[in-house]
Write a protein that holds these residues in place. Structure first.
Motif, mmCIF file in Angstrom:
data_model
loop_
_atom_site.group_PDB
_atom_site.id
_atom_site.type_symbol
_atom_site.label_atom_id
_atom_site.label_comp_id
_atom_site.label_asym_id
_atom_site.label_seq_id
_atom_site.Cartn_x
_atom_site.Cartn_y
_atom_site.Cartn_z
ATOM 1 N N TRP A 144 9.307 -12.883 -13.179
ATOM 2 C CA TRP A 144 9.200 -11.624 -12.529
ATOM 3 C C TRP A 144 8.385 -11.545 -11.399
ATOM 4 C CZ3 TRP A 144 11.344 -7.772 -15.473
ATOM 5 C CH2 TRP A 144 11.337 -7.855 -16.894
ATOM 6 N N LEU A 145 8.889 -11.307 -10.087
ATOM 7 C CA LEU A 145 8.388 -11.526 -8.798
ATOM 8 C C LEU A 145 8.153 -10.041 -8.147
ATOM 9 C CD1 LEU A 145 10.351 -14.588 -7.562
ATOM 10 C CD2 LEU A 145 8.173 -14.553 -8.663
ATOM 11 N N SER A 146 7.019 -9.454 -8.419
ATOM 12 C CA SER A 146 6.941 -8.037 -7.816
ATOM 13 C C SER A 146 6.453 -8.147 -6.336
ATOM 14 C CB SER A 146 5.944 -7.310 -8.756
ATOM 15 O OG SER A 146 4.379 -7.801 -8.242
ATOM 16 N N GLY A 147 5.948 -9.262 -5.790
ATOM 17 C CA GLY A 147 5.514 -9.292 -4.263
ATOM 18 C C GLY A 147 4.296 -8.336 -4.231
ATOM 19 N N GLY A 148 3.792 -7.896 -5.107
ATOM 20 C CA GLY A 148 2.560 -6.868 -4.965
ATOM 21 C C GLY A 148 2.981 -5.630 -4.291
ATOM 22 N N LEU A 149 4.169 -5.262 -4.512
ATOM 23 C CA LEU A 149 4.649 -4.020 -3.710
ATOM 24 C C LEU A 149 4.407 -2.665 -4.538
ATOM 25 C CD1 LEU A 149 8.111 -5.220 -2.381
ATOM 26 C CD2 LEU A 149 5.989 -5.065 -1.197
ATOM 27 N N SER A 150 4.446 -1.662 -3.904
ATOM 28 C CA SER A 150 4.628 -0.315 -4.662
ATOM 29 C C SER A 150 5.467 0.373 -3.979
ATOM 30 C CB SER A 150 3.253 0.396 -4.511
ATOM 31 O OG SER A 150 2.131 -0.237 -5.090
ATOM 32 N N VAL A 151 6.280 1.503 -4.826
ATOM 33 C CA VAL A 151 7.239 2.060 -4.509
ATOM 34 C C VAL A 151 7.256 3.598 -4.987
ATOM 35 C CG1 VAL A 151 8.555 1.446 -6.670
ATOM 36 C CG2 VAL A 151 9.864 2.263 -4.455
ATOM 37 N N SER A 152 7.959 4.685 -4.193
ATOM 38 C CA SER A 152 7.960 5.919 -4.603
ATOM 39 C C SER A 152 9.475 5.897 -5.297
ATOM 40 C CB SER A 152 7.927 6.775 -3.283
ATOM 41 O OG SER A 152 8.158 8.089 -3.851
#
Length: 363
Positions: A236-244
């Motif tokens: 699992w590689l989320s990249g530390g991102l957030s998303v709407s």
């Protein structure tokens, strides 16, 4: 504010300039393209168009003759006819031909265009939604006839066999037949659940700004049993991102993709990588696996209802999973596709472009 893409089709350069000026007064961020004849307009078929302003008289024919071609090229666009002279018969003809409204050039003002475009866009959106719902109803009826016939026929046959075996005292055979009936019932139930998921136009609720890690956590909880049973190894590689996004929809989309990676592993232990990356206007999420892969000729078709790989036809399913994924991606102003450059297995990517600041890393 949504950016409008507008196409003005008029052979009079002065009229085009005037209409452009009025449009930009009310929609300063609009992207306005121009054409001086029907042929020139249709040559711009690759451009996105939301609104078409079409002159009635053109050098290569009348606007009335052009309406069908324009609506076929830009089916979601709202089309308005303009003319130098007002005529009720012309107005009636163009409305019947598919135009949303008609306005004499002498009546064109920025306020009139604003009112006409706003009303036309609402009507066009409603018409498009009705058309989509009609398509879904046709899809639903096709599935009922096509996919449910076999399991229901099997249930009827097995019930007759059970009755006969019970009357003859063959209780071991009754137990075996009951087991087969349960499988048929389960298949029918799975199909109904798939249909309910696909037909439902949108989930309830509003978009939320969430971390990709939280989406992955929800997904792991939902799929815990499937992951354990398959022995799948997932990175699992989320990249530390957030998303709407609408979180339940995205979890469902990823569940479908990972479920397919497990289902079409080709007998190998599934190895899956789920990656989130910043992308223009949002976030791109990819699911890559080491499975049987998708032949080039199927890479676009698999997102259509009922389209399944022939070599995977022995696997259970309805062919609705990826079609549902495409609907979810569309709801998020994104797209979904099968990466043609994957060297092994399958890589499916989708974009989430909903709202602003989708790809910010949390502080």
């Amino acid at each position: 504010m949504t950016v409008l893409n507008i196409l003005i089709i008029d052979d009079d350069a002065g009229d085009r300039k005037l209409v452009r000026r009025f449009l930009l007064q009310m929609h300063p961020n609009a992207k306005v393209a121009e054409a001086d004849c029907g042929k020139s307009a249709l040559s711009q078929a690759g451009l996105p168009v939301d609104v078409i302003l079409l002159d009635y008289l053109l050098p290569d024919g009348t606007g009335l003759d052009l309406i069908a071609q324009l609506t076929a090229t830009w089916p979601r666009a709202v089309l308005f006819m303009t003319t130098g002279q007002g005529d009720e018969e012309i107005a009636k003809s163009v409305i019947l031909a598919g135009a949303s409204d008609y306005i004499p050039k002498s009546a064109i003002t920025s306020e009139a265009l604003q009112r006409m475009i706003a009303n036309g866009l609402k009507v066009a959106e409603m018409r498009w939604r009705i058309q989509e719902q009609q398509n879904e109803l046709r899809l639903f009826s096709d599935v009922l006839v096509h996919d449910m016939r076999a399991p229901l026929r099997a249930i009827k046959f097995l019930s007759d066999q059970i009755q006969e075996d019970y009357d003859n005292g063959e209780f071991d055979e009754v137990a075996r037949q009951l087991g087969l009936m349960k499988k048929s019932v389960r298949k029918t139930s799975d199909l109904i659940e798939r249909l309910a998921s696909h037909i439902n136009p949108h989930s309830n609720g509003t978009a939320e700004y969430v971390s990709v890690d939280s989406l992955f956590d929800s997904l792991r909880a939902v799929m815990a049993q499937d992951l354990a049973a398959s022995g799948a190894r997932i990175e699992w590689l989320s990249g530390g991102l957030s998303v709407s996004c609408f979180p339940p929809d995205i979890v469902q989309l990823l569940q479908n993709l990972i479920g397919n990676s497990i289902k079409y592993s080709g007998g190998k232990t599934p190895e899956i990588t789920v990656t989130a990356e910043p992308a223009a206007g949002g976030v791109m999420i990819s699911v890559a696996d080491n499975g049987i892969g998708v032949p080039p000729e199927y890479r676009e078709k698999i997102f259509e209802p009922f389209k399944r790989l022939q070599r995977g036809s022995d696997q259970p399913g309805t062919g609705l999973g990826l079609a549902t994924c495409a609907k979810i991606a569309k709801r998020h102003n994104g797209a979904i596709w099968c990466d043609p450059h994957a060297e092994a297995g399958t890589t499916i990517r989708f974009l989430v472009c909903l709202g602003k600041s989708q790809a910010q890393r949390p502080a």
